[in-house]
Write a protein that holds these residues in place. Structure first.
Motif, PDB file in Angstrom:
ATOM      1  N   ARG A  38     -22.130  -2.515 -51.464  1.00 15.55           N
ATOM      2  CA  ARG A  38     -21.588  -2.297 -52.812  1.00 15.55           C
ATOM      3  C   ARG A  38     -22.589  -1.592 -53.712  1.00 15.55           C
ATOM      4  O   ARG A  38     -22.213  -0.770 -54.546  1.00 15.55           O
ATOM      5  CB  ARG A  38     -21.169  -3.622 -53.441  1.00 15.55           C
ATOM      6  N   ALA A  39     -23.873  -1.905 -53.546  1.00 11.51           N
ATOM      7  CA  ALA A  39     -24.907  -1.284 -54.382  1.00 11.51           C
ATOM      8  C   ALA A  39     -25.162   0.170 -53.977  1.00 11.51           C
ATOM      9  O   ALA A  39     -25.415   1.022 -54.835  1.00 11.51           O
ATOM     10  CB  ALA A  39     -26.204  -2.084 -54.286  1.00 11.51           C
ATOM     11  N   ALA A  40     -25.096   0.462 -52.691  1.00 13.68           N
ATOM     12  CA  ALA A  40     -25.417   1.807 -52.212  1.00 13.68           C
ATOM     13  C   ALA A  40     -24.249   2.782 -52.320  1.00 13.68           C
ATOM     14  O   ALA A  40     -24.437   3.962 -52.624  1.00 13.68           O
ATOM     15  CB  ALA A  40     -25.888   1.742 -50.758  1.00 13.68           C
ATOM     16  N   HIS A  41     -23.047   2.315 -52.081  1.00 11.47           N
ATOM     17  CA  HIS A  41     -21.889   3.204 -52.021  1.00 11.47           C
ATOM     18  C   HIS A  41     -21.117   3.161 -53.333  1.00 11.47           C
ATOM     19  O   HIS A  41     -20.101   2.495 -53.467  1.00 11.47           O
ATOM     20  CB  HIS A  41     -21.018   2.846 -50.802  1.00 11.47           C
ATOM     21  N   VAL A  42     -21.654   3.902 -54.299  1.00 13.02           N
ATOM     22  CA  VAL A  42     -21.089   4.002 -55.645  1.00 13.02           C
ATOM     23  C   VAL A  42     -20.812   5.471 -55.950  1.00 13.02           C
ATOM     24  O   VAL A  42     -21.416   6.365 -55.341  1.00 13.02           O
ATOM     25  CB  VAL A  42     -22.052   3.400 -56.704  1.00 13.02           C
ATOM     26  N   PRO A  43     -19.917   5.759 -56.882  1.00 14.42           N
ATOM     27  CA  PRO A  43     -19.614   7.158 -57.191  1.00 14.42           C
ATOM     28  C   PRO A  43     -20.732   7.816 -57.998  1.00 14.42           C
ATOM     29  O   PRO A  43     -21.392   7.179 -58.809  1.00 14.42           O
ATOM     30  CB  PRO A  43     -18.325   7.072 -58.003  1.00 14.42           C
ATOM     31  N   ASP A  44     -20.911   9.117 -57.746  1.00 18.11           N
ATOM     32  CA  ASP A  44     -21.851   9.889 -58.568  1.00 18.11           C
ATOM     33  C   ASP A  44     -21.064  10.558 -59.693  1.00 18.11           C
ATOM     34  O   ASP A  44     -19.880  10.269 -59.892  1.00 18.11           O
ATOM     35  CB  ASP A  44     -22.625  10.903 -57.714  1.00 18.11           C
ATOM     36  N   GLY A  45     -21.682  11.452 -60.410  1.00 18.68           N
ATOM     37  CA  GLY A  45     -21.025  12.118 -61.535  1.00 18.68           C
ATOM     38  C   GLY A  45     -19.872  13.018 -61.137  1.00 18.68           C
ATOM     39  O   GLY A  45     -19.025  13.368 -61.955  1.00 18.68           O
ATOM     40  N   GLU A  46     -19.818  13.413 -59.864  1.00 17.05           N
ATOM     41  CA  GLU A  46     -18.751  14.297 -59.376  1.00 17.05           C
ATOM     42  C   GLU A  46     -17.672  13.538 -58.608  1.00 17.05           C
ATOM     43  O   GLU A  46     -16.792  14.143 -57.998  1.00 17.05           O
ATOM     44  CB  GLU A  46     -19.352  15.384 -58.485  1.00 17.05           C
ATOM     45  N   ARG A  50     -22.583   8.158 -53.479  1.00 18.11           N
ATOM     46  CA  ARG A  50     -24.039   8.343 -53.454  1.00 18.11           C
ATOM     47  C   ARG A  50     -24.662   7.847 -52.160  1.00 18.11           C
ATOM     48  O   ARG A  50     -25.704   8.325 -51.741  1.00 18.11           O
ATOM     49  CB  ARG A  50     -24.683   7.582 -54.617  1.00 18.11           C
ATOM     50  N   GLY A  51     -24.044   6.881 -51.496  1.00 23.76           N
ATOM     51  CA  GLY A  51     -24.609   6.287 -50.288  1.00 23.76           C
ATOM     52  C   GLY A  51     -24.354   7.081 -49.024  1.00 23.76           C
ATOM     53  O   GLY A  51     -25.039   6.893 -48.033  1.00 23.76           O
ATOM     54  N   PRO A  60     -18.473  12.314 -49.013  1.00 26.35           N
ATOM     55  CA  PRO A  60     -17.028  12.126 -49.199  1.00 26.35           C
ATOM     56  C   PRO A  60     -16.721  11.652 -50.606  1.00 26.35           C
ATOM     57  O   PRO A  60     -17.583  11.129 -51.312  1.00 26.35           O
ATOM     58  CB  PRO A  60     -16.686  11.041 -48.175  1.00 26.35           C
ATOM     59  N   LEU A  61     -15.479  11.855 -51.004  1.00 29.18           N
ATOM     60  CA  LEU A  61     -15.033  11.335 -52.293  1.00 29.18           C
ATOM     61  C   LEU A  61     -15.110   9.814 -52.261  1.00 29.18           C
ATOM     62  O   LEU A  61     -14.929   9.188 -51.229  1.00 29.18           O
ATOM     63  CB  LEU A  61     -13.595  11.780 -52.588  1.00 29.18           C
ATOM     64  N   TRP A  62     -15.430   9.242 -53.416  1.00 30.32           N
ATOM     65  CA  TRP A  62     -15.519   7.793 -53.526  1.00 30.32           C
ATOM     66  C   TRP A  62     -14.149   7.248 -53.869  1.00 30.32           C
ATOM     67  O   TRP A  62     -13.436   7.883 -54.649  1.00 30.32           O
ATOM     68  CB  TRP A  62     -16.537   7.423 -54.599  1.00 30.32           C
ATOM     69  N   LEU A  68     -14.820   0.838 -49.274  1.00 26.06           N
ATOM     70  CA  LEU A  68     -13.569   0.105 -49.090  1.00 26.06           C
ATOM     71  C   LEU A  68     -13.810  -1.193 -48.329  1.00 26.06           C
ATOM     72  O   LEU A  68     -13.264  -2.235 -48.680  1.00 26.06           O
ATOM     73  CB  LEU A  68     -12.549   0.967 -48.355  1.00 26.06           C
ATOM     74  N   VAL A  69     -14.638  -1.130 -47.292  1.00 26.20           N
ATOM     75  CA  VAL A  69     -14.959  -2.335 -46.515  1.00 26.20           C
ATOM     76  C   VAL A  69     -15.677  -3.350 -47.394  1.00 26.20           C
ATOM     77  O   VAL A  69     -15.353  -4.530 -47.401  1.00 26.20           O
ATOM     78  CB  VAL A  69     -15.820  -1.983 -45.278  1.00 26.20           C
ATOM     79  N   ALA A  70     -16.663  -2.888 -48.158  1.00 25.46           N
ATOM     80  CA  ALA A  70     -17.471  -3.798 -48.975  1.00 25.46           C
ATOM     81  C   ALA A  70     -16.660  -4.441 -50.100  1.00 25.46           C
ATOM     82  O   ALA A  70     -16.934  -5.573 -50.484  1.00 25.46           O
ATOM     83  CB  ALA A  70     -18.664  -3.052 -49.563  1.00 25.46           C
ATOM     84  N   HIS A  71     -15.668  -3.729 -50.621  1.00 26.95           N
ATOM     85  CA  HIS A  71     -14.901  -4.248 -51.751  1.00 26.95           C
ATOM     86  C   HIS A  71     -13.595  -4.898 -51.330  1.00 26.95           C
ATOM     87  O   HIS A  71     -12.903  -5.476 -52.171  1.00 26.95           O
ATOM     88  CB  HIS A  71     -14.614  -3.130 -52.755  1.00 26.95           C
ATOM     89  N   ALA A  72     -13.257  -4.826 -50.054  1.00 25.10           N
ATOM     90  CA  ALA A  72     -11.989  -5.388 -49.583  1.00 25.10           C
ATOM     91  C   ALA A  72     -12.039  -6.904 -49.576  1.00 25.10           C
ATOM     92  O   ALA A  72     -13.069  -7.513 -49.321  1.00 25.10           O
ATOM     93  CB  ALA A  72     -11.676  -4.879 -48.187  1.00 25.10           C
ATOM     94  N   GLU A  73     -10.919  -7.480 -49.853  1.00 19.41           N
ATOM     95  CA  GLU A  73     -10.760  -8.926 -49.759  1.00 19.41           C
ATOM     96  C   GLU A  73     -10.270  -9.245 -48.359  1.00 19.41           C
ATOM     97  O   GLU A  73      -9.816  -8.377 -47.643  1.00 19.41           O
ATOM     98  CB  GLU A  73      -9.758  -9.415 -50.803  1.00 19.41           C
ATOM     99  N   ALA A  74     -10.324 -10.481 -47.988  1.00 17.46           N
ATOM    100  CA  ALA A  74      -9.817 -10.886 -46.688  1.00 17.46           C
ATOM    101  C   ALA A  74      -8.339 -10.527 -46.615  1.00 17.46           C
ATOM    102  O   ALA A  74      -7.593 -10.781 -47.551  1.00 17.46           O
ATOM    103  CB  ALA A  74     -10.009 -12.378 -46.483  1.00 17.46           C
ATOM    104  N   PRO A  75      -7.916  -9.913 -45.516  1.00 17.53           N
ATOM    105  CA  PRO A  75      -6.517  -9.499 -45.411  1.00 17.53           C
ATOM    106  C   PRO A  75      -5.565 -10.683 -45.498  1.00 17.53           C
ATOM    107  O   PRO A  75      -5.839 -11.743 -44.964  1.00 17.53           O
ATOM    108  CB  PRO A  75      -6.434  -8.855 -44.031  1.00 17.53           C
TER     109      PRO A  75
END
Length: 90
Positions: A38-46, A50-51, A60-62, A68-75
């Motif tokens: 979650r800390a590494a894979h954040v959006p940049d200004g574009e 960033r990760g 890739p676009l954020w 998605l894996v880091a922010h996903a809840e249990a299915p």
């Protein structure tokens, strides 16, 4: 097997969505891994991740797959989401 009983083949979008859900379920108890992702894979200004870095192509676009894996809840098997209007029934 009757034609009505056959399942349609999984589309690439459905497969990706399923795999992201499976990966999220695997790391559910790994709080340190989730927090680092979650800390590494954040959006940049574009609006790109960033990760995800590469010398060969742009990030890739954020949200990227790891975000998605880091922010996903249990299915939740009772709540199934379609990935797009083109994906068809899940």
């Amino acid at each position: 097997m009757a034609a009505a009983a056959r399942r349609r083949p999984e589309t690439p979008a459905q497969r990706n969505f399923r795999l992201i859900g499976e990966a999220a379920e695997i790391i559910t108890g790994w709080t340190l891994v989730r927090e680092r992702l979650r800390a590494a894979h954040v959006p940049d200004g574009e609006g790109r991740c960033r990760g995800c870095t590469s010398q060969m192509r742009s990030a890739p676009l954020w949200p990227c797959a790891l975000a998605l894996v880091a922010h996903a809840e249990a299915p939740d098997s009772a709540h199934r989401v379609r990935t797009s209007h083109k994906a068809g029934p899940v």
